[in-house]
Design a protein around this motif. Sequence first.
Motif, PDB file in Angstrom:
ATOM      1  N   ASP A 138     -26.405  -4.957  62.831  1.00  0.00           N
ATOM      2  CA  ASP A 138     -27.605  -5.787  62.715  1.00  0.00           C
ATOM      3  C   ASP A 138     -28.834  -4.964  63.106  1.00  0.00           C
ATOM      4  O   ASP A 138     -28.731  -3.763  63.380  1.00  0.00           O
ATOM      5  CB  ASP A 138     -27.467  -7.074  63.539  1.00  0.00           C
TER       6      ASP A 138
ATOM      7  N   LYS B 158     -15.056  -0.432  57.009  1.00  0.00           N
ATOM      8  CA  LYS B 158     -16.488  -0.536  56.743  1.00  0.00           C
ATOM      9  C   LYS B 158     -17.226  -0.766  58.050  1.00  0.00           C
ATOM     10  O   LYS B 158     -16.630  -1.213  59.038  1.00  0.00           O
ATOM     11  CB  LYS B 158     -16.761  -1.694  55.780  1.00  0.00           C
TER      12      LYS B 158
ATOM     13  N   GLU C 210     -11.202  -5.917  63.382  1.00  0.00           N
ATOM     14  CA  GLU C 210     -12.597  -5.683  63.751  1.00  0.00           C
ATOM     15  C   GLU C 210     -12.645  -4.901  65.064  1.00  0.00           C
ATOM     16  O   GLU C 210     -11.878  -5.168  65.979  1.00  0.00           O
ATOM     17  CB  GLU C 210     -13.292  -7.027  63.928  1.00  0.00           C
TER      18      GLU C 210
ATOM     19  N   LYS D 109     -20.677  -2.640  59.739  1.00  0.00           N
ATOM     20  CA  LYS D 109     -21.828  -3.533  59.591  1.00  0.00           C
ATOM     21  C   LYS D 109     -22.592  -3.512  60.909  1.00  0.00           C
ATOM     22  O   LYS D 109     -22.006  -3.581  61.991  1.00  0.00           O
ATOM     23  CB  LYS D 109     -21.389  -4.957  59.229  1.00  0.00           C
TER      24      LYS D 109
ATOM     25  N   GLY E 143     -22.767  -4.443  66.072  1.00  0.00           N
ATOM     26  CA  GLY E 143     -21.971  -4.793  64.907  1.00  0.00           C
ATOM     27  C   GLY E 143     -20.518  -4.438  65.089  1.00  0.00           C
ATOM     28  O   GLY E 143     -19.987  -4.540  66.193  1.00  0.00           O
TER      29      GLY E 143
END
Length: 96
Positions: free
Chosen positions: A9, A5, A27, A7, A14
């Motif tokens: 900001d 996924k 990550e 993400k 991100g």
Amino acid sequence: MAEVKLKLDNRRRGAFYIEEDGKQAGEMVIGLSETTLTVYHTEVDPAMEGRGLARLMLNAMVAYAREHELQVLPLCEYVHTQFRRHPDEYADIWKR
């Protein structure tokens, strides 16, 4: 297989990330500009190493860069190593 996924900001910073069993397993920290996707760091939970999670995040990041016509600046050691090992595979997006 785990799903990667993204993400971001409001400053377009991100990460691509993977969660398993409700916790983050890996990550890849990024930043976006109009033309460049900069990869700063990739990390996988030590308990989850050896399962190809870093490669999954790399593949997702590369697909995103191509889809959005971005060049990739690989400041992350893992991504830079993969780009050096497979230059033909990443030639279209590698910002040297």
